[in-house]
Motif scaffolding. Structure first.
Motif, short mmCIF file in Angstrom:
data_model
loop_
_atom_site.label_atom_id
_atom_site.label_comp_id
_atom_site.label_asym_id
_atom_site.label_seq_id
_atom_site.Cartn_x
_atom_site.Cartn_y
_atom_site.Cartn_z
N LEU A 39 0.83 -1.21 0.00
CA LEU A 39 0.00 0.00 0.00
C LEU A 39 0.87 1.26 0.00
N GLN A 42 2.45 1.63 -3.45
CA GLN A 42 1.47 1.96 -4.48
C GLN A 42 0.66 3.22 -4.15
N ASN A 43 1.01 3.93 -3.10
CA ASN A 43 0.22 5.06 -2.64
C ASN A 43 -0.08 6.08 -3.73
N LEU A 46 -2.60 4.75 -6.12
CA LEU A 46 -3.93 4.67 -5.51
C LEU A 46 -4.60 6.04 -5.46
N ILE A 77 -15.25 1.98 -2.24
CA ILE A 77 -14.43 0.78 -2.11
C ILE A 77 -15.27 -0.44 -1.73
N LEU A 87 -8.77 -2.11 -7.47
CA LEU A 87 -7.85 -1.86 -6.35
C LEU A 87 -7.16 -3.16 -5.92
N LYS A 88 -7.93 -4.23 -5.84
CA LYS A 88 -7.34 -5.52 -5.46
C LYS A 88 -6.26 -5.92 -6.46
N LEU A 91 -2.98 -4.22 -5.92
CA LEU A 91 -2.24 -4.76 -4.77
C LEU A 91 -1.75 -6.18 -5.03
N MET A 114 -7.24 -5.84 3.12
CA MET A 114 -6.70 -4.97 2.07
C MET A 114 -7.61 -3.77 1.81
N THR A 118 -6.88 0.13 2.57
CA THR A 118 -6.93 1.06 1.43
C THR A 118 -7.87 2.21 1.74
N THR A 119 -9.03 1.90 2.32
CA THR A 119 -9.99 2.93 2.72
C THR A 119 -9.34 3.89 3.71
N ARG A 121 -6.22 4.48 4.20
CA ARG A 121 -5.12 5.22 3.56
C ARG A 121 -5.68 6.39 2.75
#
Length: 135
Positions: A39, A42-43, A46, A77, A87-88, A91, A114, A118-119, A121
């Motif tokens: 995460l 990949q920020n 995202l 999400i 999104l999956k 990741l 995950m 993600t939410t 983040r």
């Protein structure tokens, strides 16, 4: 470990607060050793993916108050299956072969972890979505 796996792991940032002990559950261990570093890596992607999601949904996000923006992120999400799967993929594509084999054994619980992370983040960086961008 093959070259791909070594290179993927080398790219990931270290998260010093992600502790794993002998009593850590397997799900939490996977979360701290795999999901959280991915995460963080990949920020920026995202953030851009969510900006694109906002644009594709007619910039409704920008018309909401702060509290509703948090809910908007969570709903996007949790409820938009196509977006969630995208999104999956972002990741899971960063998993090593062994991580993927671990993931498929408990994918339901790990997907939940995950998506929750993600939410969190995206919500914690909500200020990055404050300005209306030209589509």
């Amino acid at each position: 470990m093959n070259d791909r796996d070594r290179e993927i792991k080398a790219l990931r940032p270290k998260i010093v607060t992600a502790t794993v002990t002998a009593s850590t559950s397997s799900g939490e261990k996977f979360q701290n050793e795999t999901i959280r570093p991915i995460l963080k890596l990949q920020n920026d992607l995202l953030i851009e993916v969510f900006r694109n999601y906002i644009r594709k949904h007619k910039n409704l996000f920008y018309k909401l108050n702060a509290e509703k923006r948090f809910a908007y992120i969570e709903n996007a999400i949790q409820k938009d299956i196509k977006f969630r799967n995208s999104l999956k993929g972002i990741l899971i594509g960063q998993f090593t072969k062994l991580e993927y084999l671990t993931y498929i054994n408990d994918s339901s619980a790990l997907n939940k972890r995950m998506m929750n992370l993600t939410t969190e983040r995206l919500q914690s960086q909500i200020q990055l979505f404050e300005t209306l961008e030209v589509a």
